[in-house]
Design a protein around this motif. Structure first.
Motif, PDB file in Angstrom:
ATOM      1  N   LEU A  58       0.827  -1.205   0.000  1.00 14.26           N
ATOM      2  CA  LEU A  58       0.000   0.000   0.000  1.00 14.26           C
ATOM      3  C   LEU A  58       0.863   1.259   0.000  1.00 14.26           C
ATOM      4  O   LEU A  58       0.586   2.221  -0.726  1.00 14.26           O
ATOM      5  CB  LEU A  58      -0.929   0.005   1.219  1.00 14.26           C
ATOM      6  CG  LEU A  58      -2.111  -0.962   1.173  1.00 14.26           C
ATOM      7  CD1 LEU A  58      -2.748  -1.088   2.550  1.00 14.26           C
ATOM      8  CD2 LEU A  58      -3.135  -0.525   0.151  1.00 14.26           C
ATOM      9  N   ILE A  69      -7.479   4.553  -3.100  1.00 11.67           N
ATOM     10  CA  ILE A  69      -7.388   3.101  -2.944  1.00 11.67           C
ATOM     11  C   ILE A  69      -8.643   2.600  -2.252  1.00 11.67           C
ATOM     12  O   ILE A  69      -9.061   3.133  -1.234  1.00 11.67           O
ATOM     13  CB  ILE A  69      -6.137   2.698  -2.139  1.00 11.67           C
ATOM     14  CG1 ILE A  69      -4.868   3.095  -2.895  1.00 11.67           C
ATOM     15  CG2 ILE A  69      -6.146   1.197  -1.830  1.00 11.67           C
ATOM     16  CD1 ILE A  69      -3.575   2.851  -2.134  1.00 11.67           C
ATOM     17  N   VAL A  70      -9.235   1.558  -2.838  1.00 10.45           N
ATOM     18  CA  VAL A  70     -10.349   0.846  -2.224  1.00 10.45           C
ATOM     19  C   VAL A  70      -9.780  -0.481  -1.728  1.00 10.45           C
ATOM     20  O   VAL A  70      -9.236  -1.252  -2.518  1.00 10.45           O
ATOM     21  CB  VAL A  70     -11.498   0.613  -3.228  1.00 10.45           C
ATOM     22  CG1 VAL A  70     -12.577  -0.261  -2.612  1.00 10.45           C
ATOM     23  CG2 VAL A  70     -12.078   1.948  -3.685  1.00 10.45           C
ATOM     24  N   LEU A  71      -9.892  -0.726  -0.435  1.00 13.55           N
ATOM     25  CA  LEU A  71      -9.359  -1.944   0.166  1.00 13.55           C
ATOM     26  C   LEU A  71     -10.499  -2.924   0.427  1.00 13.55           C
ATOM     27  O   LEU A  71     -11.498  -2.569   1.041  1.00 13.55           O
ATOM     28  CB  LEU A  71      -8.644  -1.625   1.482  1.00 13.55           C
ATOM     29  CG  LEU A  71      -8.076  -2.818   2.249  1.00 13.55           C
ATOM     30  CD1 LEU A  71      -6.910  -3.455   1.492  1.00 13.55           C
ATOM     31  CD2 LEU A  71      -7.631  -2.392   3.639  1.00 13.55           C
ATOM     32  N   LEU A  84      -3.602   2.816   6.808  1.00 14.20           N
ATOM     33  CA  LEU A  84      -4.489   2.849   5.648  1.00 14.20           C
ATOM     34  C   LEU A  84      -4.785   4.288   5.245  1.00 14.20           C
ATOM     35  O   LEU A  84      -4.775   4.629   4.058  1.00 14.20           O
ATOM     36  CB  LEU A  84      -5.783   2.096   5.947  1.00 14.20           C
ATOM     37  CG  LEU A  84      -5.649   0.606   6.257  1.00 14.20           C
ATOM     38  CD1 LEU A  84      -7.009  -0.005   6.551  1.00 14.20           C
ATOM     39  CD2 LEU A  84      -4.941  -0.140   5.146  1.00 14.20           C
ATOM     40  N   CYS A  87      -2.084   5.911   3.330  1.00 18.41           N
ATOM     41  CA  CYS A  87      -1.854   5.315   2.005  1.00 18.41           C
ATOM     42  C   CYS A  87      -2.993   5.579   1.021  1.00 18.41           C
ATOM     43  O   CYS A  87      -3.187   4.818   0.074  1.00 18.41           O
ATOM     44  CB  CYS A  87      -1.629   3.814   2.145  1.00 18.41           C
ATOM     45  SG  CYS A  87      -0.144   3.391   3.055  1.00 18.41           S
ATOM     46  N   VAL A  89      -6.187   5.246   1.286  1.00 18.93           N
ATOM     47  CA  VAL A  89      -7.347   4.348   1.308  1.00 18.93           C
ATOM     48  C   VAL A  89      -8.585   5.185   1.628  1.00 18.93           C
ATOM     49  O   VAL A  89      -8.624   5.895   2.632  1.00 18.93           O
ATOM     50  CB  VAL A  89      -7.170   3.216   2.343  1.00 18.93           C
ATOM     51  CG1 VAL A  89      -8.442   2.380   2.460  1.00 18.93           C
ATOM     52  CG2 VAL A  89      -6.003   2.332   1.950  1.00 18.93           C
ATOM     53  N   VAL A  92     -13.061   0.857   2.845  1.00 18.56           N
ATOM     54  CA  VAL A  92     -12.704  -0.485   3.285  1.00 18.56           C
ATOM     55  C   VAL A  92     -13.981  -1.313   3.209  1.00 18.56           C
ATOM     56  O   VAL A  92     -14.974  -0.993   3.845  1.00 18.56           O
ATOM     57  CB  VAL A  92     -12.143  -0.502   4.719  1.00 18.56           C
ATOM     58  CG1 VAL A  92     -11.789  -1.923   5.145  1.00 18.56           C
ATOM     59  CG2 VAL A  92     -10.934   0.412   4.830  1.00 18.56           C
ATOM     60  N   CYS A 130     -17.263   2.570   6.902  1.00 18.77           N
ATOM     61  CA  CYS A 130     -16.772   2.099   5.623  1.00 18.77           C
ATOM     62  C   CYS A 130     -17.978   1.745   4.772  1.00 18.77           C
ATOM     63  O   CYS A 130     -18.686   0.790   5.067  1.00 18.77           O
ATOM     64  CB  CYS A 130     -15.890   0.876   5.809  1.00 18.77           C
ATOM     65  SG  CYS A 130     -14.520   1.183   6.911  1.00 18.77           S
TER      66      CYS A 130
END
Length: 197
Positions: A58, A69-71, A84, A87, A89, A92, A130
């Motif tokens: 990440l 970013i999609v985690l 997260l 980075c 994100v 989630v 999330c």
């Protein structure tokens, strides 16, 4: 409708192949090969849990591109949230989201800037939201919720998990109080909606 350029990454090759196949079947997204990751508007990372290797991947992705970013994760611990957020994100999701529309909805929201930054959510007292649901549940809470969903009472849950009945009651009380849930059925319904059981 413009397609969202997406690059995919997963912690194992089988999960990566499944993720890419799912995304390629959706007209809303265009899946870029890994070497073109810097051209993507959104990166999708899939993993079972956030390990040091996942954190390193990440961080590398965040250094390479400013893309959101999609985690998609089986489990995220509270202590992972700051990493997260650092980075890029923005969402989630539980692993079950890969099969439905939630993943693509989150991708399109992230590409258009409609997803709230995870960093902005960290200060909220009710926990990290999330995709509309709080997914900050410990392993112990998830185990208890799964057994509650199967209809086990407190004594049976304690026996199955090798906990005391008091521990099970404390887990349930702390979780329902923290998440502002009314009772056990509400907790089970919440966990089902969040995709954790």
């Amino acid at each position: 409708m413009d397609q969202v350029r997406v690059a995919a990454w997963a912690s194992d090759p089988i999960a990566l192949a499944g993720l890419i196949n799912h995304l390629q079947a959706r007209p809303e997204v265009q899946v870029l090969p890994g070497q073109r990751r810097s051209e993507a508007a959104v990166l999708v990372f899939a993993t079972n849990r956030v390990t040091p290797d996942v954190q390193a991947a990440l961080r590398a992705a965040a250094a390479e591109t400013p893309a959101a970013i999609v985690l998609v994760a089986g489990q995220v611990e509270a202590e992972d949230l700051q990493v997260l957020a650092d980075c890029h994100v923005v969402a989630v999701l539980p692993r079950a989201a890969i099969a439905g529309n939630r993943l693509v909805e989150s991708i399109t929201a992230a590409a258009s800037g409609r997803e709230t930054s995870l960093r902005d959510l960290l200060g909220r007292p009710e926990g990290v939201k999330c995709d509309g649901e709080s997914t900050v549940l410990s392993d112990r809470e998830v185990d208890v919720l799964r057994l509650m969903a199967e209809g086990w009472d407190t004594a049976e849950i304690a026996g199955k998990l090798c906990y005391s009945e008091r521990t099970v009651k404390n887990v349930i009380y702390a979780m329902t109080n923290r998440l502002k849930l009314r009772n056990r059925p509400h907790a089970v319904a919440y966990a089902l909606r969040a995709g954790v059981i």
